[in-house]
Design an enzyme around this catalytic site. Sequence first.
Site, PDB file in Angstrom:
ATOM      1  N   ARG A  24       4.733  29.607  -2.111  1.00 29.37           N
ATOM      2  CA  ARG A  24       3.325  29.822  -2.661  1.00 29.37           C
ATOM      3  C   ARG A  24       3.205  31.610  -2.617  1.00 29.37           C
ATOM      4  O   ARG A  24       3.772  32.256  -1.688  1.00 29.37           O
ATOM      5  CB  ARG A  24       2.359  29.586  -2.111  1.00 29.37           C
ATOM      6  N   LYS A  40      -0.009  25.971   4.245  1.00 33.41           N
ATOM      7  CA  LYS A  40      -1.308  25.722   4.356  1.00 33.41           C
ATOM      8  C   LYS A  40      -1.648  25.216   5.771  1.00 33.41           C
ATOM      9  O   LYS A  40      -0.747  24.535   6.185  1.00 33.41           O
ATOM     10  CB  LYS A  40      -1.801  24.743   3.332  1.00 33.41           C
ATOM     11  N   HIS A  98       2.388  30.908  -9.300  1.00 34.81           N
ATOM     12  CA  HIS A  98       2.605  29.582  -9.094  1.00 34.81           C
ATOM     13  C   HIS A  98       3.204  28.610 -10.124  1.00 34.81           C
ATOM     14  O   HIS A  98       3.824  27.798  -9.949  1.00 34.81           O
ATOM     15  CB  HIS A  98       0.999  28.763  -9.212  1.00 34.81           C
ATOM     16  N   ARG A 109       6.814  28.748  -9.033  1.00 32.35           N
ATOM     17  CA  ARG A 109       6.828  27.790  -7.997  1.00 32.35           C
ATOM     18  C   ARG A 109       6.969  26.396  -8.696  1.00 32.35           C
ATOM     19  O   ARG A 109       8.059  25.721  -8.270  1.00 32.35           O
ATOM     20  CB  ARG A 109       5.325  27.612  -7.203  1.00 32.35           C
ATOM     21  N   HIS A 115       4.971  20.330   0.884  1.00 29.34           N
ATOM     22  CA  HIS A 115       3.856  19.412   0.325  1.00 29.34           C
ATOM     23  C   HIS A 115       3.650  18.585   1.541  1.00 29.34           C
ATOM     24  O   HIS A 115       4.790  17.879   1.870  1.00 29.34           O
ATOM     25  CB  HIS A 115       4.433  18.691  -0.942  1.00 29.34           C
ATOM     26  N   TYR A 163       6.378  16.503 -10.462  1.00 30.08           N
ATOM     27  CA  TYR A 163       7.403  17.341 -11.040  1.00 30.08           C
ATOM     28  C   TYR A 163       8.425  16.469 -11.749  1.00 30.08           C
ATOM     29  O   TYR A 163       8.982  16.772 -12.794  1.00 30.08           O
ATOM     30  CB  TYR A 163       8.171  18.166  -9.979  1.00 30.08           C
TER      31      TYR A 163
END
Length: 315
Positions: A166, A190, A261, A264, A287, A296
């Site tokens: 990210r 995150k 993004h 990414r 993730h 994806y």
Amino acid sequence: MDAEPTATPEAGLPEAFAVALGEYERHLVSERDLTAHTVRAYVADVTSLLDHAHRLGLTRLEDIDLRTLRSWLARQQTTGKARTTIARRSTAARVFTAWAARTGRAPADAGASLARPKAHRELPPVLRADEASRLIAAAVAAADDGSAVGLRDVAMLELLYATGIRVGELVGIDVDDVDRERCVVRVFGKGRKERTVPFGRPAARALGFWLEQGRRELARPDSGPALFLGARGGRIDQRAVRTLVHRRIAEVPGAPDIGPHGLRHTAATHLLEGGADLRSVQELLGHASLATTQLYTHVSTDRLRRAYAQAHPRA
């Protein structure tokens, strides 16, 4: 830096709601270590919920029940909010009510039984492999003058595409987080979750040029350990990286206008199309859920269908 609480009694909420909202914001900042953007989004969603509860005549957290939450989400739907917005607000409500119950501010978790709306998620466009190569080539061409900024831009683009990290993770990298011998970089995702991500030789070369030739020209005594520096010597910010990606994408004929993004998503799509398994891609991208990574595979399938429709005589 801690974010200042945004909720006050003067904001239109009952005092009990406003005080709880301020305490919740401090919890998000100091205990959960979320980004300023995420904190603002959570606080805005909870403010909307509390405002709705107030309009229903409620003034205390213990008065908010499952019916209140469902009423609030139904109102989002009737006012035309997107499914992704409603799903995000549902999550924000559940996190808030769980915190209220856990800290004794409410007798029970009103959101524990709240159904999670299914969000219709559309991934942004991705680059083809040749377009990604031309993107890097455009940055390399712009760096022909050997300028520090040019070397930095090539290194950032190479690293974004090579790793799929990210943009917030990119700007947070310190020099010591890069292991050039093993070709891996440590990033904090995150919730400050740490992971190690590999990168290839092109990115390693670009990083070498930046570290050995470019960074020293931009570094100042107060630059600190930041890997990528801005023109004034401080840690580069996300806005500058987004501007760079959009500018270089514009130089690739026919390529969709994507930001960091989008790179990414491009990296993830190319990994899966190249044969990488979902679990590995999940770990690389950081993730929390494999379901997020599975999105994806839909992109890859769609591209396969388009190629089939264009190439097969009986498609």
